[in-house]
Design a protein around this motif. Structure first.
Motif, PDB file in Angstrom:
ATOM      1  N   LEU A  94     -26.523 -27.701  -0.843  1.00  0.00           N
ATOM      2  CA  LEU A  94     -26.448 -28.694   0.229  1.00  0.00           C
ATOM      3  C   LEU A  94     -27.593 -28.479   1.200  1.00  0.00           C
ATOM      4  O   LEU A  94     -28.021 -27.348   1.437  1.00  0.00           O
ATOM      5  N   SER A 151     -25.443 -32.687   3.213  1.00  0.00           N
ATOM      6  CA  SER A 151     -25.454 -33.631   2.103  1.00  0.00           C
ATOM      7  C   SER A 151     -26.175 -33.011   0.906  1.00  0.00           C
ATOM      8  O   SER A 151     -26.710 -31.909   0.995  1.00  0.00           O
ATOM      9  N   ILE A 159     -24.992 -45.439   0.796  1.00  0.00           N
ATOM     10  CA  ILE A 159     -24.993 -44.686   2.051  1.00  0.00           C
ATOM     11  C   ILE A 159     -25.464 -45.608   3.161  1.00  0.00           C
ATOM     12  O   ILE A 159     -26.509 -46.256   3.030  1.00  0.00           O
ATOM     13  N   ASP A 219     -27.082 -40.257  -8.153  1.00  0.00           N
ATOM     14  CA  ASP A 219     -27.105 -38.799  -8.132  1.00  0.00           C
ATOM     15  C   ASP A 219     -27.190 -38.270  -9.555  1.00  0.00           C
ATOM     16  O   ASP A 219     -26.488 -38.747 -10.444  1.00  0.00           O
ATOM     17  N   CYS A 237     -19.995 -32.853   6.801  1.00  0.00           N
ATOM     18  CA  CYS A 237     -20.770 -33.502   5.740  1.00  0.00           C
ATOM     19  C   CYS A 237     -20.947 -34.985   6.009  1.00  0.00           C
ATOM     20  O   CYS A 237     -20.265 -35.577   6.843  1.00  0.00           O
ATOM     21  N   THR A 238     -21.857 -35.579   5.263  1.00  0.00           N
ATOM     22  CA  THR A 238     -22.025 -37.023   5.315  1.00  0.00           C
ATOM     23  C   THR A 238     -20.718 -37.677   4.862  1.00  0.00           C
ATOM     24  O   THR A 238     -19.948 -37.075   4.103  1.00  0.00           O
ATOM     25  N   LEU A 288     -18.635 -37.407   1.242  1.00  0.00           N
ATOM     26  CA  LEU A 288     -19.325 -36.546   0.283  1.00  0.00           C
ATOM     27  C   LEU A 288     -18.340 -35.738  -0.559  1.00  0.00           C
ATOM     28  O   LEU A 288     -18.372 -35.797  -1.787  1.00  0.00           O
ATOM     29  N   THR A 306     -16.158 -37.894  -2.871  1.00  0.00           N
ATOM     30  CA  THR A 306     -16.924 -38.448  -3.985  1.00  0.00           C
ATOM     31  C   THR A 306     -17.210 -37.381  -5.034  1.00  0.00           C
ATOM     32  O   THR A 306     -17.064 -37.621  -6.238  1.00  0.00           O
TER      33      THR A 306
END
Length: 127
Positions: A14, A27, A66, A77, A111-112, A115, A118
């Protein structure tokens, strides 16, 4: 694009974002695909710029949207493998800090948005 990178202990790489969207939040490393680059080439470059680590790009893990600061990004990703697993990350371009995080740490870090949820859904949450 973003990189899903695990170390040999199963922890997830991260970065703490230094810039928008979501500065100060943790993130996955990643960024934009530059003209003439493939997604795979871009993820290798971005991981190196943000963490100093060399990776090999692998399969697509998932896709997210995002949003933040009046901007929206569609992000794919990719699973990535460390080229030198003994190498330690160092915060670089666009990263205020970098860490390999286990599940407990990931749940504690700011975190974003979505995150952790997901990553769990994709089956790539850290050990």
């Amino acid at each position: 694009m973003g990189a899903v990178v695990h170390d040999p202990a199963g922890r997830l790489l991260l970065i703490q974002r230094a810039h928008a969207p979501h500065p100060g939040r943790w993130s996955l490393p990643g960024g934009r695909v530059e003209p003439g680059e493939s997604v795979e080439q871009a993820v290798v470059r971005e991981v190196r710029e943000e963490t100093g680590l060399d990776v090999r790009a692998g399969a697509h893990v998932g896709r997210v949207r995002i949003t933040g600061d009046d901007v929206a990004y569609d992000v794919v990703d990719l699973a990535c493998a460390l080229v030198r697993p003994e190498q330690q990350p160092v915060a670089g371009d666009d990263a205020a800090a970098v860490v390999f995080a286990d599940a407990a740490a990931l749940d504690r870090l700011p975190c974003t948005p979505l995150l952790a949820e997901t990553l769990r859904e994709w089956g790539v949450f850290p050990a």
